[in-house]
Motif scaffolding. Structure first.
Motif, PDB file in Angstrom:
ATOM      1  N   LEU A 134     -28.790 -13.771 -31.930  1.00 33.91           N
ATOM      2  CA  LEU A 134     -28.418 -13.828 -30.522  1.00 33.91           C
ATOM      3  C   LEU A 134     -27.236 -14.760 -30.266  1.00 33.91           C
ATOM      4  CD1 LEU A 134     -31.983 -13.871 -28.932  1.00 33.91           C
ATOM      5  CD2 LEU A 134     -30.459 -11.925 -29.281  1.00 33.91           C
ATOM      6  N   VAL A 135     -27.216 -15.916 -30.911  1.00 42.38           N
ATOM      7  CA  VAL A 135     -26.109 -16.858 -30.682  1.00 42.38           C
ATOM      8  C   VAL A 135     -24.811 -16.375 -31.326  1.00 42.38           C
ATOM      9  CG1 VAL A 135     -25.292 -19.199 -31.144  1.00 42.38           C
ATOM     10  CG2 VAL A 135     -27.618 -18.825 -30.324  1.00 42.38           C
ATOM     11  N   PRO A 136     -24.800 -15.942 -32.601  1.00 45.27           N
ATOM     12  CA  PRO A 136     -23.532 -15.463 -33.175  1.00 45.27           C
ATOM     13  C   PRO A 136     -22.934 -14.279 -32.426  1.00 45.27           C
ATOM     14  CG  PRO A 136     -25.127 -15.878 -34.911  1.00 45.27           C
ATOM     15  CD  PRO A 136     -25.868 -15.980 -33.613  1.00 45.27           C
ATOM     16  N   GLU A 137     -23.775 -13.377 -31.947  1.00 46.30           N
ATOM     17  CA  GLU A 137     -23.279 -12.179 -31.262  1.00 46.30           C
ATOM     18  C   GLU A 137     -23.709 -12.201 -29.801  1.00 46.30           C
ATOM     19  OE1 GLU A 137     -21.248 -10.434 -32.985  1.00 46.30           O
ATOM     20  OE2 GLU A 137     -21.723 -11.437 -34.873  1.00 46.30           O
ATOM     21  N   ALA A 138     -23.408 -13.304 -29.103  1.00 45.11           N
ATOM     22  CA  ALA A 138     -23.887 -13.491 -27.736  1.00 45.11           C
ATOM     23  C   ALA A 138     -23.338 -12.427 -26.786  1.00 45.11           C
ATOM     24  CB  ALA A 138     -23.501 -14.886 -27.245  1.00 45.11           C
ATOM     25  N   LYS A 139     -22.068 -12.073 -26.910  1.00 41.78           N
ATOM     26  CA  LYS A 139     -21.484 -11.084 -26.002  1.00 41.78           C
ATOM     27  C   LYS A 139     -22.116  -9.715 -26.195  1.00 41.78           C
ATOM     28  CE  LYS A 139     -16.993 -11.354 -25.322  1.00 41.78           C
ATOM     29  NZ  LYS A 139     -15.529 -11.495 -25.528  1.00 41.78           N
ATOM     30  N   ASN A 277     -17.404 -16.429 -34.704  1.00 43.45           N
ATOM     31  CA  ASN A 277     -18.406 -15.605 -35.368  1.00 43.45           C
ATOM     32  C   ASN A 277     -17.677 -14.717 -36.379  1.00 43.45           C
ATOM     33  OD1 ASN A 277     -17.158 -13.683 -33.789  1.00 43.45           O
ATOM     34  ND2 ASN A 277     -19.005 -12.968 -32.788  1.00 43.45           N
ATOM     35  N   ARG A 278     -18.385 -13.779 -36.963  1.00 41.50           N
ATOM     36  CA  ARG A 278     -17.761 -12.982 -38.017  1.00 41.50           C
ATOM     37  C   ARG A 278     -16.588 -12.157 -37.509  1.00 41.50           C
ATOM     38  NH1 ARG A 278     -23.111 -10.251 -40.437  1.00 41.50           N
ATOM     39  NH2 ARG A 278     -23.836 -10.740 -38.333  1.00 41.50           N
ATOM     40  N   GLN A 279     -16.755 -11.511 -36.360  1.00 45.76           N
ATOM     41  CA  GLN A 279     -15.704 -10.639 -35.850  1.00 45.76           C
ATOM     42  C   GLN A 279     -14.474 -11.439 -35.427  1.00 45.76           C
ATOM     43  OE1 GLN A 279     -15.097  -7.069 -32.504  1.00 45.76           O
ATOM     44  NE2 GLN A 279     -16.994  -8.234 -32.575  1.00 45.76           N
ATOM     45  N   ARG A 280     -14.683 -12.519 -34.695  1.00 44.31           N
ATOM     46  CA  ARG A 280     -13.536 -13.300 -34.223  1.00 44.31           C
ATOM     47  C   ARG A 280     -12.795 -13.966 -35.379  1.00 44.31           C
ATOM     48  NH1 ARG A 280     -17.172 -14.009 -29.850  1.00 44.31           N
ATOM     49  NH2 ARG A 280     -18.164 -15.848 -30.757  1.00 44.31           N
ATOM     50  N   ALA A 281     -13.541 -14.470 -36.363  1.00 42.73           N
ATOM     51  CA  ALA A 281     -12.899 -15.102 -37.516  1.00 42.73           C
ATOM     52  C   ALA A 281     -12.051 -14.096 -38.295  1.00 42.73           C
ATOM     53  CB  ALA A 281     -13.956 -15.722 -38.425  1.00 42.73           C
ATOM     54  N   ALA A 282     -12.577 -12.880 -38.490  1.00 42.18           N
ATOM     55  CA  ALA A 282     -11.842 -11.863 -39.245  1.00 42.18           C
ATOM     56  C   ALA A 282     -10.582 -11.420 -38.501  1.00 42.18           C
ATOM     57  CB  ALA A 282     -12.748 -10.668 -39.520  1.00 42.18           C
ATOM     58  N   ILE A 283     -10.682 -11.230 -37.191  1.00 41.70           N
ATOM     59  CA  ILE A 283      -9.502 -10.823 -36.414  1.00 41.70           C
ATOM     60  C   ILE A 283      -8.427 -11.902 -36.462  1.00 41.70           C
ATOM     61  CG2 ILE A 283      -8.672 -10.260 -34.101  1.00 41.70           C
ATOM     62  CD1 ILE A 283     -11.399  -9.025 -33.508  1.00 41.70           C
ATOM     63  N   ALA A 284      -8.842 -13.156 -36.270  1.00 39.69           N
ATOM     64  CA  ALA A 284      -7.875 -14.255 -36.281  1.00 39.69           C
ATOM     65  C   ALA A 284      -7.189 -14.373 -37.640  1.00 39.69           C
ATOM     66  CB  ALA A 284      -8.567 -15.565 -35.921  1.00 39.69           C
ATOM     67  N   TRP A 285      -7.955 -14.233 -38.718  1.00 36.42           N
ATOM     68  CA  TRP A 285      -7.373 -14.348 -40.054  1.00 36.42           C
ATOM     69  C   TRP A 285      -6.410 -13.189 -40.334  1.00 36.42           C
ATOM     70  CZ3 TRP A 285      -6.920 -17.755 -43.911  1.00 36.42           C
ATOM     71  CH2 TRP A 285      -6.573 -17.289 -45.191  1.00 36.42           C
ATOM     72  N   ASN A 286      -6.761 -11.989 -39.946  1.00 34.39           N
ATOM     73  CA  ASN A 286      -5.882 -10.835 -40.177  1.00 34.39           C
ATOM     74  C   ASN A 286      -4.561 -10.989 -39.427  1.00 34.39           C
ATOM     75  OD1 ASN A 286      -7.505  -9.410 -41.956  1.00 34.39           O
ATOM     76  ND2 ASN A 286      -8.612  -8.360 -40.333  1.00 34.39           N
ATOM     77  N   ILE A 287      -4.632 -11.486 -38.186  1.00 28.01           N
ATOM     78  CA  ILE A 287      -3.396 -11.702 -37.422  1.00 28.01           C
ATOM     79  C   ILE A 287      -2.546 -12.778 -38.085  1.00 28.01           C
ATOM     80  CG2 ILE A 287      -2.500 -12.547 -35.218  1.00 28.01           C
ATOM     81  CD1 ILE A 287      -4.848 -11.206 -33.842  1.00 28.01           C
ATOM     82  N   TYR A 288      -3.197 -13.832 -38.542  1.00 29.39           N
ATOM     83  CA  TYR A 288      -2.488 -14.936 -39.190  1.00 29.39           C
ATOM     84  C   TYR A 288      -1.795 -14.460 -40.464  1.00 29.39           C
ATOM     85  CZ  TYR A 288      -1.945 -19.333 -41.798  1.00 29.39           C
ATOM     86  OH  TYR A 288      -1.454 -20.378 -42.539  1.00 29.39           O
ATOM     87  N   ARG A 289      -2.461 -13.670 -41.267  1.00 33.29           N
ATOM     88  CA  ARG A 289      -1.892 -13.236 -42.550  1.00 33.29           C
ATOM     89  C   ARG A 289      -0.825 -12.156 -42.360  1.00 33.29           C
ATOM     90  NH1 ARG A 289      -1.050 -14.910 -46.446  1.00 33.29           N
ATOM     91  NH2 ARG A 289      -2.004 -13.630 -48.057  1.00 33.29           N
ATOM     92  N   ILE A 456     -19.717 -23.193 -36.144  1.00 32.20           N
ATOM     93  CA  ILE A 456     -19.431 -21.831 -36.615  1.00 32.20           C
ATOM     94  C   ILE A 456     -20.738 -21.064 -36.757  1.00 32.20           C
ATOM     95  CG2 ILE A 456     -18.473 -20.487 -38.518  1.00 32.20           C
ATOM     96  CD1 ILE A 456     -16.610 -22.824 -39.069  1.00 32.20           C
ATOM     97  N   ALA A 457     -20.774 -19.862 -36.204  1.00 32.86           N
ATOM     98  CA  ALA A 457     -21.983 -19.030 -36.265  1.00 32.86           C
ATOM     99  C   ALA A 457     -21.631 -17.718 -36.964  1.00 32.86           C
ATOM    100  CB  ALA A 457     -22.527 -18.760 -34.861  1.00 32.86           C
ATOM    101  N   LEU A 458     -21.697 -17.736 -38.289  1.00 33.46           N
ATOM    102  CA  LEU A 458     -21.378 -16.540 -39.071  1.00 33.46           C
ATOM    103  C   LEU A 458     -22.626 -15.809 -39.543  1.00 33.46           C
ATOM    104  CD1 LEU A 458     -18.447 -17.837 -41.307  1.00 33.46           C
ATOM    105  CD2 LEU A 458     -18.303 -16.571 -39.174  1.00 33.46           C
ATOM    106  N   MET A 459     -23.636 -16.561 -39.965  1.00 30.52           N
ATOM    107  CA  MET A 459     -24.844 -15.955 -40.518  1.00 30.52           C
ATOM    108  C   MET A 459     -25.918 -15.834 -39.448  1.00 30.52           C
ATOM    109  SD  MET A 459     -25.439 -17.200 -44.423  1.00 30.52           S
ATOM    110  CE  MET A 459     -25.830 -18.883 -44.003  1.00 30.52           C
ATOM    111  N   THR A 460     -26.687 -14.778 -39.526  1.00 32.22           N
ATOM    112  CA  THR A 460     -27.836 -14.592 -38.649  1.00 32.22           C
ATOM    113  C   THR A 460     -29.078 -15.071 -39.398  1.00 32.22           C
ATOM    114  OG1 THR A 460     -28.057 -12.316 -39.461  1.00 32.22           O
ATOM    115  CG2 THR A 460     -26.783 -12.651 -37.453  1.00 32.22           C
ATOM    116  N   GLY A 461     -29.295 -16.388 -39.354  1.00 39.46           N
ATOM    117  CA  GLY A 461     -30.397 -16.960 -40.102  1.00 39.46           C
ATOM    118  C   GLY A 461     -29.936 -17.451 -41.464  1.00 39.46           C
ATOM    119  N   PRO A 462     -30.835 -18.016 -42.243  1.00 42.78           N
ATOM    120  CA  PRO A 462     -30.464 -18.521 -43.575  1.00 42.78           C
ATOM    121  C   PRO A 462     -30.235 -17.370 -44.544  1.00 42.78           C
ATOM    122  CG  PRO A 462     -32.823 -18.728 -43.250  1.00 42.78           C
ATOM    123  CD  PRO A 462     -32.259 -18.263 -41.941  1.00 42.78           C
ATOM    124  N   PRO A 463     -29.524 -17.605 -45.653  1.00 40.46           N
ATOM    125  CA  PRO A 463     -29.345 -16.549 -46.658  1.00 40.46           C
ATOM    126  C   PRO A 463     -30.677 -16.179 -47.293  1.00 40.46           C
ATOM    127  CG  PRO A 463     -28.548 -18.648 -47.496  1.00 40.46           C
ATOM    128  CD  PRO A 463     -28.852 -18.855 -46.042  1.00 40.46           C
TER     129      PRO A 463
END
Length: 489
Positions: A134-139, A277-289, A456-463
């Motif tokens: 719920l927290v990582p994917e709040a929207k 979260n996972r989606q925002r981090a990936a988008i930001a990194w792709n734009i940066y690279r 940072i909220a990337l994982m949904t719970g522990p591994p």
């Protein structure tokens, strides 16, 4: 000659929490407050009181910039939901037998108990299944909560239909099943809305400058919702009695539901979350690279690009939105691999607290090694002692691999020659070097643009599992650098 402070006049100016100034004269031990009735007429005074009652203390400096826009849209959607809820409540009462002299109160009570059982059981299983997401994917879950609630409202409104004499056939238990399903959907809505609202409230209570009070913010939100629900009930008491036919009822219902979902989507879409979260981090990194490591996007830019109902495990091209790969974070090593895993990967990640490798479904073996077939499907495995930075670096490594695969596979020819024709291993090695080289500058740029790189909220719970030890069984295994090492962390 000393001054006599008792005969000297002072003017004290003060400001309250809503920005209004007051002045007081101090002379001879007496304090005289200057009346501001001429500067603040009754209309403005009422607005000030309304701000104190319904807005957090210190507004607007105590909340994030997107607070007011979201609250206005949230008020509109709550009003629509209140009206449609009255229609469903009337239908449920009709289904219980209100107005039917042959109806039994005991039957209605038993049906209510069955609904309550389904609701409580769904709450237990729903919290177990979705609680950590719920927290990582709040929207996403904030919008999903409204979809679940509106579906429950529609089921409740349509529940009297199975027992309607106008239908040519009757399915036993259909109405009971519809009511029990709506109770389960409302329970899921409560879980999704509660968890996502907590994350969004925390975001609102962390302004760019200064600090906010999340407790006061939630209390004021409750006040606003109470007033809106009351207004919806009062207006509904005038409108609902006029909706006597099935056509008018269903037209009003689906119009309100459609408007409710549209407003919710616009409101959630406009949230500018500054945590990764996972989606925002990936988008930001792709734009940066793709910008040649020169552009770090702002939270506002990312909010316009992220998908509300997108799967968080997917990587997408920031330009055309095509899927470039997917990755599971925190996987179990023994569950995912039974054959085709290169031992050289342990040496490659000897200095990292994670491993990254492909799912066997996307690899194709050849005489030279393993080649990638289609968009890569990846798994991230963590070693014992991993940190938040290790999570982010592993996820960005996966994003870099999918980006490089989709752009040009010929860009990986700078890898070590001792990997032969093993395209899969070469790509892992090349992207690891790229990630390590640019990670620090990327994080610095993100912080300077207002991103929160700490929570940072990337994982949904522990591994599922963590790797605690990796030993060489032969004792003479060569590392990537050509040195002997019996143990690799």
């Amino acid at each position: 000659m000393a001054h006599n402070n008792e005969t000297e006049k002072f003017v004290v100016t003060e400001r309250d929490d809503i920005g209004r100034f007051r002045r007081a004269h101090v002379m001879g031990g007496r304090v005289t407050v200057i009346s501001e009735s001429g500067e603040y007429p009754n209309r403005l005074y009422v607005l000030d009181v309304a701000k104190k009652v319904f807005l957090p203390s210190g507004y607007p400096s105590s909340v994030s910039p997107d607070y007011l826009r979201y609250q206005i849209l949230n008020a509109l959607q709550a009003f629509c939901s209140s009206l449609s809820g009255l229609l469903s409540s009337r239908a449920v009462l009709e289904g219980f037998g209100v107005g039917d002299p042959t109806a039994s109160a005991t039957h209605a009570l038993l049906l209510t108990i069955v609904q309550d059982v389904f609701s409580r059981m769904t709450t237990i299983f729903g919290a177990y299944a979705f609680g950590s997401s719920l927290v990582p994917e709040a929207k996403t879950y904030r919008f999903v909560a409204d979809i679940l609630n509106d579906t429950a409202i529609i089921l409740d409104t349509l529940s009297p239909l199975p027992t309607s004499p106008s239908l040519p056939f009757h399915v036993p238990g259909l109405r009971v099943g519809a009511l029990c399903l709506s109770a389960s959907l409302r329970a899921l809505c409560g879980i999704a809305a509660g968890g996502s609202k907590a994350a969004i409230s925390l975001h609102f209570a962390t302004p760019i400058d200064g600090s906010g009070d999340v407790g006061d913010l939630n209390a004021k939100d409750s006040s606003k919702e109470t007033v809106l629900v009351l207004m919806g009930m009062l207006l509904g008491s005038l409108i609902v009695p006029r909706l006597t036919s099935a056509w008018s009822t269903y037209t009003a219902l689906f119009s309100l539901v459609g408007l409710h979902l549209a407003i919710n989507y616009i409101g959630v879409r406009g949230l500018i979350l500054r945590s990764l979260n996972r989606q925002r981090a990936a988008i930001a990194w792709n734009i940066y690279r793709t910008s040649g490591n020169s552009k770090v996007p702002t939270p506002t830019e990312i909010s316009r690009m992220e998908k509300i109902l997108g799967h968080p495990a997917l990587f997408r091209d920031p330009i055309n939105g095509s899927i470039t790969g997917q990755c599971t974070i925190g996987s179990s090593f023994s569950d995912k691999f039974h054959a085709g895993f290169p031992s050289r990967l342990f040496e490659l990640f000897a200095e990292e607290r994670y491993l990254l490798w492909y799912d066997r479904g996307c690899l194709q073996s050849s005489s030279d090694g393993q080649n990638i077939r289609g968009p890569p499907i990846l798994h991230i495995f963590f070693k014992d002692g991993y940190t938040v930075n290790d999570q982010l670096r592993a996820w960005l490594h996966a994003a870099e691999l999918c980006r490089l695969t989709s752009v040009d596979r010929l860009d990986i020819k700078d890898a070590h020659k001792d990997t032969g024709g093993d395209e899969a291993l070469r790509l892992i090695h090349t992207t690891l070097k790229h990630t390590l080289e640019h990670f620090s500058d990327f994080i610095k740029g993100m912080r300077s643009n207002g991103w929160n790189t700490t929570d940072i909220a990337l994982m949904t719970g522990p591994p599922k599992t963590v790797l605690t030890r990796i030993d060489s069984a032969l004792g003479n295994e060569q590392t990537w650098d050509g040195q002997e090492d019996k143990k690799i962390r």
